[in-house]
Motif scaffolding. Sequence first.
Motif, PDB file in Angstrom:
ATOM      1  N   ALA A   1       0.835  -1.206   0.000  1.00 59.38           N
ATOM      2  CA  ALA A   1       0.000   0.000   0.000  1.00 59.38           C
ATOM      3  C   ALA A   1       0.867   1.252   0.000  1.00 59.38           C
ATOM      4  O   ALA A   1       0.597   2.217  -0.730  1.00 59.38           O
ATOM      5  CB  ALA A   1      -0.930  -0.014   1.215  1.00 59.38           C
ATOM      6  N   ALA A   2       1.928   1.248   0.788  1.00 59.16           N
ATOM      7  CA  ALA A   2       2.824   2.410   0.847  1.00 59.16           C
ATOM      8  C   ALA A   2       3.561   2.576  -0.479  1.00 59.16           C
ATOM      9  O   ALA A   2       3.656   3.691  -1.013  1.00 59.16           O
ATOM     10  CB  ALA A   2       3.819   2.255   1.999  1.00 59.16           C
ATOM     11  N   ARG A   3       4.057   1.499  -1.010  1.00 61.20           N
ATOM     12  CA  ARG A   3       4.790   1.568  -2.295  1.00 61.20           C
ATOM     13  C   ARG A   3       3.878   2.078  -3.407  1.00 61.20           C
ATOM     14  O   ARG A   3       4.268   2.911  -4.212  1.00 61.20           O
ATOM     15  CB  ARG A   3       5.358   0.198  -2.630  1.00 61.20           C
ATOM     16  CG  ARG A   3       6.263   0.212  -3.835  1.00 61.20           C
ATOM     17  CD  ARG A   3       6.896  -1.163  -4.000  1.00 61.20           C
ATOM     18  NE  ARG A   3       7.541  -1.290  -5.272  1.00 61.20           N
ATOM     19  CZ  ARG A   3       8.841  -1.205  -5.456  1.00 61.20           C
ATOM     20  NH1 ARG A   3       9.633  -1.002  -4.434  1.00 61.20           N
ATOM     21  NH2 ARG A   3       9.355  -1.340  -6.655  1.00 61.20           N
ATOM     22  N   HIS A   4       2.649   1.587  -3.434  1.00 63.70           N
ATOM     23  CA  HIS A   4       1.687   2.030  -4.441  1.00 63.70           C
ATOM     24  C   HIS A   4       1.381   3.525  -4.282  1.00 63.70           C
ATOM     25  O   HIS A   4       1.293   4.256  -5.267  1.00 63.70           O
ATOM     26  CB  HIS A   4       0.405   1.206  -4.343  1.00 63.70           C
ATOM     27  CG  HIS A   4      -0.640   1.620  -5.315  1.00 63.70           C
ATOM     28  ND1 HIS A   4      -0.556   1.312  -6.656  1.00 63.70           N
ATOM     29  CD2 HIS A   4      -1.776   2.339  -5.156  1.00 63.70           C
ATOM     30  CE1 HIS A   4      -1.601   1.821  -7.277  1.00 63.70           C
ATOM     31  NE2 HIS A   4      -2.354   2.445  -6.395  1.00 63.70           N
ATOM     32  N   ALA A   5       1.254   3.974  -3.049  1.00 63.04           N
ATOM     33  CA  ALA A   5       0.951   5.388  -2.791  1.00 63.04           C
ATOM     34  C   ALA A   5       2.101   6.303  -3.215  1.00 63.04           C
ATOM     35  O   ALA A   5       1.873   7.457  -3.577  1.00 63.04           O
ATOM     36  CB  ALA A   5       0.625   5.589  -1.314  1.00 63.04           C
ATOM     37  N   LEU A   6       3.326   5.797  -3.182  1.00 59.75           N
ATOM     38  CA  LEU A   6       4.495   6.602  -3.555  1.00 59.75           C
ATOM     39  C   LEU A   6       4.663   6.732  -5.068  1.00 59.75           C
ATOM     40  O   LEU A   6       5.261   7.691  -5.543  1.00 59.75           O
ATOM     41  CB  LEU A   6       5.773   5.975  -2.978  1.00 59.75           C
ATOM     42  CG  LEU A   6       5.982   6.147  -1.494  1.00 59.75           C
ATOM     43  CD1 LEU A   6       7.023   5.164  -0.985  1.00 59.75           C
ATOM     44  CD2 LEU A   6       6.389   7.573  -1.182  1.00 59.75           C
ATOM     45  N   ARG A   7       4.146   5.781  -5.810  1.00 64.66           N
ATOM     46  CA  ARG A   7       4.366   5.710  -7.257  1.00 64.66           C
ATOM     47  C   ARG A   7       3.800   6.915  -7.998  1.00 64.66           C
ATOM     48  O   ARG A   7       2.658   7.289  -7.811  1.00 64.66           O
ATOM     49  CB  ARG A   7       3.722   4.452  -7.806  1.00 64.66           C
ATOM     50  CG  ARG A   7       4.746   3.523  -8.347  1.00 64.66           C
ATOM     51  CD  ARG A   7       4.155   2.319  -9.003  1.00 64.66           C
ATOM     52  NE  ARG A   7       4.758   1.191  -8.329  1.00 64.66           N
ATOM     53  CZ  ARG A   7       4.139   0.100  -8.001  1.00 64.66           C
ATOM     54  NH1 ARG A   7       2.892  -0.061  -8.283  1.00 64.66           N
ATOM     55  NH2 ARG A   7       4.767  -0.860  -7.388  1.00 64.66           N
ATOM     56  N   GLY A   8       4.656   7.482  -8.836  1.00 63.25           N
ATOM     57  CA  GLY A   8       4.211   8.511  -9.761  1.00 63.25           C
ATOM     58  C   GLY A   8       3.820   9.845  -9.147  1.00 63.25           C
ATOM     59  O   GLY A   8       3.186  10.655  -9.803  1.00 63.25           O
TER      60      GLY A   8
END
Length: 195
Positions: free
Chosen positions: A29-36
């Motif tokens: 969830a954290a990695r996805h939120a950081l993307r882009g």
Amino acid sequence: MFAQALRDLLAALGEQSPPPDWPGDLRAAARHALRGRPARDEWFAPLVRAAVYDPNPSYNRRLIEPALKAFGRRRVQAAVLDYLRTGTNAERAGAARAWYWTQAPLTYIGRSPTPTPESQAEYDAVAGLRQQWRDAALHLFVSTDDLGLRRQLLPGLDLRTAHYPAELRETVAQAIHIARTHPDEYLRHRVEQQI
């Protein structure tokens, strides 16, 4: 502690934190939120904290890499070094796990032993921090009695005395002696792989 660090990171990112019993992976969830997303300075401390608290020495890379990309190697390394110097033993062990992924890799030209000029420049740019880490980790390994911390520090220790100034060579010898004579089998085995 790690789950809370991830929830703090998600909060800093402005994301809704899943409920405590959520079965999903908070790391993802954290990695996805950081993307882009363009990085914001207030993300830095929670991102590094989550990487240091991550107990998995492979998965913490998923937090270190976005930090490096967003904030630069020097800043991330300085923060991880600060955890090593001033953190609890658990934070220091986490810093040792995270440090591995912060290092500047050398890329070589073809099959030659010559690094590319770009990778050499990046490697050289953090030489001072690398030396500070080496010295601090060596002193900590010798001075602590915490087995978990020693287990995390040893794989990253440079045990070649030639890489240290004369005044630290005895400390390197002391670290080798501690590892070789320690009751812990992992330390005894690992030191022999490194020297």
